[in-house]
Enzyme design. Structure first.
Site, PDB file in Angstrom:
ATOM      1  N   CYS A 115      -3.481   4.545 -10.910  1.00  0.00           N
ATOM      2  CA  CYS A 115      -4.955   3.630 -10.308  1.00  0.00           C
ATOM      3  C   CYS A 115      -6.165   4.416 -11.224  1.00  0.00           C
ATOM      4  O   CYS A 115      -6.919   3.796 -10.979  1.00  0.00           O
ATOM      5  CB  CYS A 115      -5.109   3.810  -8.812  1.00  0.00           C
ATOM      6  N   HIS A 252     -12.393   2.175  -7.462  1.00  0.00           N
ATOM      7  CA  HIS A 252     -11.394   1.849  -7.513  1.00  0.00           C
ATOM      8  C   HIS A 252     -10.927   0.879  -6.395  1.00  0.00           C
ATOM      9  O   HIS A 252     -11.445   1.427  -4.997  1.00  0.00           O
ATOM     10  CB  HIS A 252     -10.444   2.886  -7.530  1.00  0.00           C
ATOM     11  N   ASN A 282      -4.958  -4.095  -4.112  1.00  0.00           N
ATOM     12  CA  ASN A 282      -5.252  -2.967  -5.125  1.00  0.00           C
ATOM     13  C   ASN A 282      -4.340  -3.498  -6.306  1.00  0.00           C
ATOM     14  O   ASN A 282      -3.155  -3.479  -6.321  1.00  0.00           O
ATOM     15  CB  ASN A 282      -4.559  -1.620  -4.366  1.00  0.00           C
TER      16      ASN A 282
HETATM   17  O1  UT7 Z   1      -4.824   3.152  -5.248  1.00  0.00           O
HETATM   18  C1  UT7 Z   1      -3.817   4.303  -5.205  1.00  0.00           C
HETATM   19  C2  UT7 Z   1      -4.168   5.093  -4.160  1.00  0.00           C
HETATM   20  N1  UT7 Z   1      -3.775   4.483  -2.617  1.00  0.00           N
HETATM   21  C3  UT7 Z   1      -4.646   4.380  -1.811  1.00  0.00           C
HETATM   22  O2  UT7 Z   1      -5.611   4.566  -1.737  1.00  0.00           O
HETATM   23  C4  UT7 Z   1      -3.886   4.027  -0.444  1.00  0.00           C
HETATM   24  C5  UT7 Z   1      -4.403   5.253   0.479  1.00  0.00           C
HETATM   25  N2  UT7 Z   1      -4.075   5.045   1.863  1.00  0.00           N
HETATM   26  C6  UT7 Z   1      -4.408   3.914   2.750  1.00  0.00           C
HETATM   27  O3  UT7 Z   1      -5.074   3.007   2.367  1.00  0.00           O
HETATM   28  C7  UT7 Z   1      -3.889   3.826   4.138  1.00  0.00           C
HETATM   29  O4  UT7 Z   1      -3.433   5.079   4.320  1.00  0.00           O
HETATM   30  C8  UT7 Z   1      -2.952   2.613   4.596  1.00  0.00           C
HETATM   31  C9  UT7 Z   1      -3.765   1.341   4.536  1.00  0.00           C
HETATM   32  C10 UT7 Z   1      -1.869   2.615   3.605  1.00  0.00           C
HETATM   33  C11 UT7 Z   1      -2.600   2.971   5.753  1.00  0.00           C
HETATM   34  O5  UT7 Z   1      -3.543   2.833   6.771  1.00  0.00           O
HETATM   35  P1  UT7 Z   1      -3.501   4.232   7.908  1.00  0.00           P
HETATM   36  O6  UT7 Z   1      -4.653   4.075   8.803  1.00  0.00           O
HETATM   37  O7  UT7 Z   1      -3.464   5.526   7.065  1.00  0.00           O
HETATM   38  O8  UT7 Z   1      -2.336   4.003   8.687  1.00  0.00           O
HETATM   39  P2  UT7 Z   1      -0.863   4.953   8.903  1.00  0.00           P
HETATM   40  O9  UT7 Z   1      -0.168   4.982   7.550  1.00  0.00           O
HETATM   41  O10 UT7 Z   1      -1.574   6.090   9.656  1.00  0.00           O
HETATM   42  O11 UT7 Z   1      -0.058   4.027   9.963  1.00  0.00           O
HETATM   43  C12 UT7 Z   1      -0.582   3.896  11.120  1.00  0.00           C
HETATM   44  C13 UT7 Z   1       0.810   2.644  11.942  1.00  0.00           C
HETATM   45  C14 UT7 Z   1       1.630   3.355  11.772  1.00  0.00           C
HETATM   46  O12 UT7 Z   1       2.766   3.157  12.755  1.00  0.00           O
HETATM   47  P3  UT7 Z   1       2.893   4.587  14.118  1.00  0.00           P
HETATM   48  O13 UT7 Z   1       3.736   5.431  13.324  1.00  0.00           O
HETATM   49  O14 UT7 Z   1       1.496   4.864  14.275  1.00  0.00           O
HETATM   50  O15 UT7 Z   1       3.665   3.722  15.162  1.00  0.00           O
HETATM   51  C15 UT7 Z   1       2.416   2.628  10.677  1.00  0.00           C
HETATM   52  O16 UT7 Z   1       3.973   2.363  10.951  1.00  0.00           O
HETATM   53  O17 UT7 Z   1       0.517   1.592  11.198  1.00  0.00           O
HETATM   54  C16 UT7 Z   1       2.038   1.161  10.804  1.00  0.00           C
HETATM   55  N3  UT7 Z   1       1.813   0.205   9.731  1.00  0.00           N
HETATM   56  C17 UT7 Z   1       1.873  -1.030   9.934  1.00  0.00           C
HETATM   57  N4  UT7 Z   1       1.548  -1.862  10.949  1.00  0.00           N
HETATM   58  C18 UT7 Z   1       1.350  -2.981  10.880  1.00  0.00           C
HETATM   59  C19 UT7 Z   1       1.927   0.687   8.497  1.00  0.00           C
HETATM   60  N5  UT7 Z   1       1.932  -0.382   7.621  1.00  0.00           N
HETATM   61  C20 UT7 Z   1       1.827  -1.526   8.567  1.00  0.00           C
HETATM   62  C21 UT7 Z   1       1.653  -2.850   8.353  1.00  0.00           C
HETATM   63  N6  UT7 Z   1       1.490  -3.679   9.720  1.00  0.00           N
HETATM   64  N7  UT7 Z   1       1.435  -3.382   7.168  1.00  0.00           N
END
Ligand code: UT7
Length: 328
Positions: A115, A252, A282
């Site tokens: 990225c 980004h 992304n």
């Molecule tokens: O470009 C390269 C760099 N990459 C990035 O910049 C990505 C960086 N990270 C992010 O953008 C975020 O961390 C995400 C968008 C990937 C995730 O957001 P988050 O607020 O950090 O969520 P999380 O990973 O802490 O997950 C929260 C909950 C989890 O459930 P539990 O464990 O709390 O029960 C996940 O299983 O959300 C769940 N979850 C989803 N729920 C519904 C994960 N993906 C999904 C989904 N739909 N698509």
């Protein structure tokens, strides 16, 4: 004292025709439009058609950038193309683009920094210009991340899309002050300690397969905000400028919450941040030049404005660049 700067003279972008709304994922995965929007800011993304390659997207973005600059491919000395989803293992996607553009002189090569790829390509293009090795460089970010998704992993497959962006840099003599046109400063960083936070589980020398993307999103998020803010401050300091001097942050486009938190940390309000993530998700190395081209097309970016670009991704690799859009 006059100095040679790499000055932007044209931008272009391309998004494949097929648009996939968040609601499509909700039909086949345990997810909702609401979750994707609120956690990432993404509303839709574009996916390349079968047989549509990264070099095809790059060609369309580059053709638009050449027209915007009012030059032809024969006026270009070098192509630096950032991608992590090349058409083939080799030859480089850059040489495929070179051929498609009908460019038979000069040289072309790929850069792989996921990225952050566009900023790595930009810094390399700038170095070619400042050292006198090239007068005009076509810098491209092009990706087909839909080819490396695990469609059963809701935590990653809803976040990425396909697209391309292009920027043309030209050597121009400038007064040598922070008011110059062109790239005023840039910084690149990487730390392989974090290889496992974001990677593809296949490769030529390991599995001889393409593999799929794996990400520890929450961990990447934590690193993103602090590292991007530090990189932004580093390039401002290097140019002797401050956050108040920045007209537009062109970040980004991975996650709206990362974009907003980083802008807050650097001290720049959101009405001076270009946001396009809602429309294409992304797109990795394509994301900054894509956002830049869209922002110029819709009249946000104007002559003489100062742009702060920053990106982070797999590696981890990250960086920033400060560039003044041409006064003319
Ligand atoms: O470009 C390269 C760099 N990459 C990035 O910049 C990505 C960086 N990270 C992010 O953008 C975020 O961390 C995400 C968008 C990937 C995730 O957001 P988050 O607020 O950090 O969520 P999380 O990973 O802490 O997950 C929260 C909950 C989890 O459930 P539990 O464990 O709390 O029960 C996940 O299983 O959300 C769940 N979850 C989803 N729920 C519904 C994960 N993906 C999904 C989904 N739909 N698509």
């Amino acid at each position: 004292m006059t100095t040679i700067r790499a000055v932007a003279i044209g931008t272009g972008h391309y998004l494949p025709e097929r648009v996939v709304e968040n609601s499509e994922f909700a039909e086949c995965l345990d997810t909702t439009d609401e979750w994707i929007r609120t956690r990432s800011g993404i509303e839709r993304r574009h996916f390349a058609a079968e047989g549509e390659l990264t070099s095809d997207l790059a060609l369309k973005a580059s053709t638009m950038a050449l027209a915007d600059a009012g030059i032809t491919a024969q006026d270009i000395d070098a192509i630096v193309l950032a991608t992590s989803t090349p058409d083939q293992t080799f030859p480089s996607t850059a040489t495929k683009l070179q051929h498609a553009l009908g460019m038979t002189k000069g040289f072309a090569f790929d850069i792989q920094a996921v990225c952050a790829g566009f900023l790595y390509a930009l810094a390399n293009a700038q170095a070619l210009i400042v050292s006198g090795q090239a007068k005009r460089v076509l810098v491209v970010g092009a990706e087909t991340f839909s080819r490396i998704m695990d469609w059963t992993d809701r935590s990653t497959c809803v976040l990425f899309g396909d697209g391309a962006g292009a920027l043309i840099l030209e050597a121009q003599s400038q007064p040598g002050t922070s008011d110059d046109d062109g790239i005023l400063s840039s910084c690149l960083h990487s730390d392989g300690t974090y290889n496992d936070l974001l990677y593809v589980d296949g490769g030529v020398s390991s599995t001889q397969t393409t593999g799929v993307l794996k990400m520890q999103g929450r961990e990447v998020f934590k690193h993103a905000v602090s590292k991007l803010a530090e990189a932004g401050e580093e390039v401002l300091d290097a140019a002797g400028l401050t956050a108040d001097d920045v007209d537009w942050v062109v970040p980004h486009q991975a996650n709206l919450r990362i974009i907003a938190s980083t802008a807050r940390k650097v001290g720049i309000p959101m009405d001076r941040v270009v946001v396009t993530v809602q429309n294409h998700g992304n797109t990795s190395a394509a994301s900054i030049p894509l956002a830049l081209s869209v922002a110029r097309q819709n009249g946000q970016i104007k002559p003489d404005q100062l742009l702060l670009m920053e990106a982070i991704g797999g590696g981890l690799a990250w960086g920033a660049a400060l560039m003044r859009w041409s006064k003319a």
